[in-house]
Design an enzyme around this catalytic site. Structure first.
Site, PDB file in Angstrom:
ATOM      1  CG  LEU A   1      11.319  12.810  10.543  1.00 57.63           C
ATOM      2  CD1 LEU A   1      11.148  11.404  11.123  1.00 57.63           C
ATOM      3  CD2 LEU A   1      10.475  13.803  11.341  1.00 57.63           C
ATOM      4  CG  LEU A   2       9.581  17.900   6.160  1.00 54.82           C
ATOM      5  CD1 LEU A   2      10.066  18.604   4.878  1.00 54.82           C
ATOM      6  CD2 LEU A   2       8.222  17.272   5.902  1.00 54.82           C
TER       7      LEU A   2
ATOM      8  CG  ASP B   1       3.694  18.473  12.523  1.00 57.73           C
ATOM      9  OD1 ASP B   1       3.852  17.316  12.148  1.00 57.73           O
ATOM     10  OD2 ASP B   1       3.256  18.781  13.643  1.00 57.73           O
TER      11      ASP B   1
ATOM     12  CD  GLN C   1       8.066  20.638  14.736  1.00 62.83           C
ATOM     13  OE1 GLN C   1       8.237  19.774  15.582  1.00 62.83           O
ATOM     14  NE2 GLN C   1       8.351  21.905  14.956  1.00 62.83           N
TER      15      GLN C   1
ATOM     16  CE1 TYR D   1       8.930  18.253  19.870  1.00 61.02           C
ATOM     17  CE2 TYR D   1       6.911  17.708  21.019  1.00 61.02           C
ATOM     18  CZ  TYR D   1       8.179  17.365  20.620  1.00 61.02           C
ATOM     19  OH  TYR D   1       8.686  16.141  20.958  1.00 61.02           O
ATOM     20  CB  SER D   2       3.684  21.915  15.352  1.00 65.84           C
ATOM     21  OG  SER D   2       4.383  21.023  14.540  1.00 65.84           O
TER      22      SER D   2
ATOM     23  NE  ARG E   1       1.730  17.167  20.269  1.00 66.54           N
ATOM     24  CZ  ARG E   1       1.523  16.131  21.073  1.00 66.54           C
ATOM     25  NH1 ARG E   1       1.762  16.221  22.366  1.00 66.54           N
ATOM     26  NH2 ARG E   1       1.061  14.997  20.596  1.00 66.54           N
ATOM     27  CG  ASP E   2       0.651  20.823  17.578  1.00 63.17           C
ATOM     28  OD1 ASP E   2       1.841  20.952  17.910  1.00 63.17           O
ATOM     29  OD2 ASP E   2       0.116  19.710  17.385  1.00 63.17           O
TER      30      ASP E   2
ATOM     31  CD  GLU F   1      -0.089  14.720  17.187  1.00 63.86           C
ATOM     32  OE1 GLU F   1       0.879  14.703  17.959  1.00 63.86           O
ATOM     33  OE2 GLU F   1      -0.087  14.106  16.109  1.00 63.86           O
TER      34      GLU F   1
HETATM   35  C1  FRU Z   1       2.354  16.196  14.879  1.00 66.06           C
HETATM   36  C2  FRU Z   1       3.247  16.510  16.073  1.00 66.06           C
HETATM   37  C3  FRU Z   1       2.784  17.759  16.775  1.00 66.06           C
HETATM   38  C4  FRU Z   1       4.022  18.216  17.466  1.00 66.06           C
HETATM   39  C5  FRU Z   1       5.082  17.886  16.453  1.00 66.06           C
HETATM   40  C6  FRU Z   1       6.414  17.504  17.018  1.00 66.06           C
HETATM   41  O1  FRU Z   1       3.000  15.418  13.928  1.00 66.06           O
HETATM   42  O2  FRU Z   1       3.271  15.420  16.958  1.00 66.06           O
HETATM   43  O3  FRU Z   1       1.669  17.557  17.610  1.00 66.06           O
HETATM   44  O4  FRU Z   1       3.992  19.570  17.798  1.00 66.06           O
HETATM   45  O5  FRU Z   1       4.574  16.813  15.684  1.00 66.06           O
HETATM   46  O6  FRU Z   1       7.346  17.337  16.008  1.00 66.06           O
END
Ligand code: FRU
Length: 479
Positions: A44-45, A47, A63, A106-107, A166-167, A223
């Site tokens: 799976l692809l 972010d 990701q 994560y992102s 996050r992110d 997000e």
């Molecule tokens: C958004 C998200 C981010 C997170 C990442 C995990 O699609 O949920 O908030 O960092 O994907 O894969």
């Protein structure tokens, strides 16, 4: 696809060569692979991550969980590009191999510092009771492609946020590094935290404040917040999960939105002069868009063509998701425009007058003009019976409508099979990119954008014009 937690979080090293070969063979068997969009090699692809310019090339990570079409133990996969159209996947990966990202890298974002690229991301860590501790962490990527992770945590979970924190997006504003991070408070409202790098040291982050961007907190989580500067104006791009539809109407499970501002006042953590919240994309799936200001001054964005919590027809082939074309932002008369980078035109290998071409290889671009007072009904991915992706551009009533109910394999139908938005009732332009199972439609120079997937049956590769005054050009695209 729903897979048990033990499968999704199985250590990478435990997957056998045979298992990996089986997955790769299954992916290869899909009839829906894109030609000129980036897709995951396996799994799976989601972010886009670390979109930046470094070492003479554009850098783009994504990701990925590599073992099937599910959200599992995430890594970053790296690709680079000279023209923002041709992306080459390298062997560089940001693996979930550290105590601070044990349950997923994560992102996050990236910015060149000295002769290295600083990667700023969220380490997803869970304890034995599966309680999550989100850590904001960092790594260097050097010019040889070697990744060196920091052992220190750059930002710990603050008291006023839940496990949803996050992110981080790093950006430079007037020579100073800042970062914004998506968060959820204990009342389950989404918000954004703003930090600054003390003395521009990317290992030393100081909290400035909760970013005042006129948010209402009607979403439960924000997000992937990104601040980019477009023609001098700050534009906030974000993915507010659960946003109240009274605040903004949308049909997808989660929206991707933006707001244009007049000014950024970092010391007071404030974006000033905000316009309304607007959908970045009116199609079926464009999410977690990431943007950055490239050294040449352009504001560039790229989106995940996919959505969380949605099953796709490709899941049976052990992969899911694609990256959008890279789009350049501009503002005209207070409106945001998104248009694919100019280099995309280099893919045009032959051209014909629109209307002459009725059967295609589902890999083309249309550059169309719809006359005033006309209702143009096109069917793309059309079979002999005229069943396919119906695109209606109505310059009489001022509306664009996409209907995928007759376009191949159906999925996510709980969220509706049509999408629409209003347009002005003048002559209208439409640039349409088709890539096997992807469409990206740019109305009026990118003022309104529709991105989505269709998974056509084998006989669905035609173009039909059912009504309307449409003129323009068909371009065959070759990657
Ligand atoms: C958004 C998200 C981010 C997170 C990442 C995990 O699609 O949920 O908030 O960092 O994907 O894969």
């Amino acid at each position: 696809m729903n897979l048990p937690t033990e499968v999704r979080y199985r250590p990478y090293a435990d997957w056998t060569v045979e298992e990996k070969e089986k997955i790769a063979a299954n992916v290869a068997a899909s009839p829906w692979h894109a030609n000129y969009h980036l897709e995951p090699k396996t799994g799976l692809l989601n972010d886009p991550n670390g979109f930046s310019y470094f070492n003479g090339k554009f850098q783009l990570f994504y990701q990925n969980w590599p073992f099937g079409a599910a959200h599992g133990l995430k890594q970053w996969i790296h690709a680079d590009s000279e023209d923002l159209v041709h992306f080459t996947e390298t062997d560089i990966k940001l693996l979930p191999d550290h105590a601070h990202d044990s349950h997923g890298a994560y992102s996050g974002s990236a910015y060149p510092v000295g002769d290295k690229l600083f990667l700023y991301y969220t380490g997803n860590v869970r304890d034995e009771n599966w309680v999550r501790n989100p850590l904001q962490i960092g790594a260097w990527l050097d010019k040889e492609g070697k990744i060196e992770k920091f052992d220190e945590v750059l930002i710990q979970q603050p008291d006023d946020v839940t496990e949803h924190f996050r992110d981080p997006q790093i950006f430079d504003y007037q020579g100073q590094f800042y970062a914004i991070i998506g968060a959820q408070n204990h009342d389950k409202q989404g918000f954004i935290k703003l930090y600054k790098a003390v003395d521009n040291d990317v290992k030393n982050w100081e909290f400035i404040g909760d970013l005042d961007f006129g948010g209402t907190g009607s979403e439960y989580m924000i997000e992937c917040p990104n601040l980019v500067f477009v023609d001098g104006k700050p534009v906030l791009l974000y993915s507010p999960q659960g946003l109240d539809k009274a605040e903004l109407n949308y049909d997808n499970i989660y929206p991707n939105t933006y707001k244009i501002f007049q000014e950024f006042d970092p010391e007071n953590a404030k974006l000033i002069g905000g316009a309304d919240i607007i959908n970045l994309d009116y199609g079926f799936e464009a999410y977690a868009t990431q943007g950055f200001n490239s050294p040449d001054g352009r504001a560039l964005i790229v989106s995940w063509i996919g959505l969380p919590d949605v099953d796709y027809p490709t899941d049976h082939y052990d992969y899911q998701g694609a990256m959008s074309l890279v789009k350049e932002l501009s503002i005209k008369d207070g409106k945001l425009y998104q248009i694919p980078v100019k280099a995309i035109e280099n893919l045009r290998s032959s051209q014909e007058t629109f209307g002459d071409k009725t059967t295609t290889g589902n890999c083309y671009e249309l550059d169309l003009t719809i006359a005033e007072n006309s209702r143009a009904e096109l069917v793309l991915f059309a079979n002999q019976k005229g069943n396919g992706l119906a695109v209606t551009i109505d310059t009489k009533n001022g509306n664009v409508r996409i209907d995928r109910s007759k376009a191949g394999k159906q999925y996510a139908i709980d969220f509706g099979v049509t999408r629409e938005c209003s347009i002005d009732t003048d002559q209208t332009s439409a640039r349409i990119f088709i890539d096997k199972s992807i469409f990206e439609i740019f109305i009026n120079g990118g003022e309104k954008v529709f991105t989505g997937r269709v998974f056509p049956d084998t006989d669905q590769s035609g173009i039909q014009v059912l009504s309307g005054k449409v003129t323009g050009t068909y371009y065959e695209l070759t990657y």
